[in-house]
Design a protein around this motif. Structure first.
Motif, short mmCIF file in Angstrom:
data_model
loop_
_atom_site.label_atom_id
_atom_site.label_comp_id
_atom_site.label_asym_id
_atom_site.label_seq_id
_atom_site.Cartn_x
_atom_site.Cartn_y
_atom_site.Cartn_z
N UNK A 1 -3.88 12.35 13.62
CA UNK A 1 -3.12 11.38 12.82
C UNK A 1 -3.98 10.98 11.63
N UNK A 2 -3.36 10.93 10.46
CA UNK A 2 -4.13 10.60 9.26
C UNK A 2 -3.22 10.01 8.21
N UNK A 3 -3.74 9.05 7.44
CA UNK A 3 -3.05 8.54 6.27
C UNK A 3 -3.31 9.52 5.11
N UNK A 4 -2.23 10.04 4.55
CA UNK A 4 -2.37 11.07 3.52
C UNK A 4 -1.54 10.71 2.29
N UNK A 5 -2.12 11.02 1.13
CA UNK A 5 -1.46 10.74 -0.15
C UNK A 5 -0.15 11.49 -0.24
N UNK A 6 0.93 10.75 -0.49
CA UNK A 6 2.21 11.37 -0.76
C UNK A 6 3.19 10.33 -1.27
N UNK A 7 3.23 10.12 -2.60
CA UNK A 7 4.21 9.17 -3.14
C UNK A 7 5.61 9.73 -3.01
N UNK A 8 6.57 8.84 -2.71
CA UNK A 8 7.94 9.27 -2.50
C UNK A 8 8.90 8.36 -3.24
N UNK A 9 10.02 8.94 -3.59
CA UNK A 9 11.08 8.13 -4.19
C UNK A 9 11.56 7.10 -3.17
N UNK A 10 11.84 5.90 -3.64
CA UNK A 10 12.39 4.82 -2.81
C UNK A 10 11.43 4.38 -1.70
N UNK A 11 10.14 4.63 -1.90
CA UNK A 11 9.14 4.17 -0.93
C UNK A 11 7.95 3.66 -1.72
N UNK A 12 7.57 2.39 -1.52
CA UNK A 12 6.65 1.74 -2.44
C UNK A 12 5.19 2.07 -2.21
N UNK A 13 4.85 2.71 -1.09
CA UNK A 13 3.45 3.04 -0.81
C UNK A 13 3.13 4.48 -1.22
N UNK A 14 1.90 4.75 -1.67
CA UNK A 14 1.55 6.09 -2.15
C UNK A 14 1.09 7.03 -1.05
N UNK A 15 1.27 6.66 0.21
CA UNK A 15 0.79 7.49 1.30
C UNK A 15 1.77 7.43 2.47
N UNK A 16 1.60 8.37 3.40
CA UNK A 16 2.30 8.33 4.67
C UNK A 16 1.28 8.49 5.78
N UNK A 17 1.63 8.03 6.97
CA UNK A 17 0.81 8.33 8.14
C UNK A 17 1.45 9.53 8.84
N UNK A 18 0.72 10.63 8.84
CA UNK A 18 1.23 11.89 9.34
C UNK A 18 0.69 12.14 10.75
N UNK A 19 1.58 12.39 11.70
CA UNK A 19 1.20 12.63 13.09
C UNK A 19 1.43 14.11 13.41
#
Length: 264
Positions: free
Chosen positions: A160-178
């Motif tokens: 599991x890791x927090x990884x950079x990935x900005x998305x439309x309609x999502x205010x954070x520049x990362x996701x937590x990928x499992x």
């Protein structure tokens, strides 16, 4: 009030000291956080313009757009205003109670990315005092049901890791990928190498972004194409009612999803 003391406070000597104390040792996104800020006045009277919390973490980001060179970025998940504009007398000790809801998008304490709460005060004409507390964030019960369902299907969490990935309609520049992989005796051991999931929980349930690496076909990776329009990633939503039916029911839903995707 001496000129010397005023000048010392401006550079942080003899300034207000703060210590944030929480009522619990572990935290759950979407639930209440409670505690007190223990504050002690400095050597001079000081005006506090506001008190605030920042929910913070780190994520991995490619350096100069080079995916082989990653560095860590710090990000504020949420700013929470506690109070504003009051005066500390010299040496005064005060306990300031607080409560706020931990944002649903706060990452879970799985992997190597730290999560912490920064308490700050804006002090008139002085160095702003602050306190930093690392916290343990547990999965929300609704998200836990999904983990249990995947375990029931023969998958275990690999990374599991927090990884950079900005998305439309999502205010954070990362996701937590499992990343999940099948056990050697797992139900999908012969058809799936790896699952990648991203959870978007809120008060209505959990949206799941899912990708899997088929042993027979392979894939380019969730983060490589999750915003594309092809069929390499899939979104599903589990409502609160569905999640509260338990892990076995959710596992059955996943089983139908996996079987359908593998047949394509």
């Amino acid at each position: 009030m001496s000129f010397f003391k005023k000048m010392m406070a401006k550079v942080g000597i003899g300034n207000i000291e703060i210590d944030t104390q929480f009522h619990t040792e572990a935290f759950i996104p979407g639930e209440l956080v409670e505690g007190v800020i223990v504050a002690k006045g400095g050597s001079v009277e000081q005006k506090v313009d506001r008190i605030y919390f920042q929910i913070m973490t780190e994520y991995l980001k490619p350096a100069n757009n080079d995916a082989n060179r990653m560095h860590r970025e710090t990000v504020v998940i949420a700013n929470i205003l506690l109070g504003e504009s009051f005066v500390f007398e010299p040496g005064e000790s005060v306990e300031i109670p607080f409560h706020f809801v931990l944002p649903h998008e706060t990452p879970i304490s799985i992997g190597v990315s730290p999560i912490w709460i920064r308490t700050g005060m804006d002090v008139d004409n002085a160095v702003d005092p602050s306190d930093r507390d690392h916290i343990e964030v547990l999965a929300h019960p609704h998200t836990s049901v999904i983990f249990e369902a995947l375990e029931e299907l023969g998958f275990h969490l690999h990374k599991a890791e927090n990884e950079y990935y900005p998305q439309r309609n999502y205010h954070l520049p990362f996701i937590q990928n499992f990343e999940f992989v099948p056990y050697q005796n797992g139900e999908y051991r012969s058809s799936v190498d790896e699952l990648e999931l991203v959870f978007y929980p809120d008060e209505n349930g959990v949206e799941v972004l899912l990708e899997f690496d088929r042993r027979t076909r392979g894939f380019g990776g969730l983060l490589a194409d999750m915003l594309d329009t092809d069929e390499s990633h899939h979104r599903f939503f589990f409502s609160v009612d569905e999640l509260e039916e338990g892990a076995e029911s959710v596992a059955d839903q996943f089983r139908g999803i996996f079987d359908d995707l593998l047949d394509r």
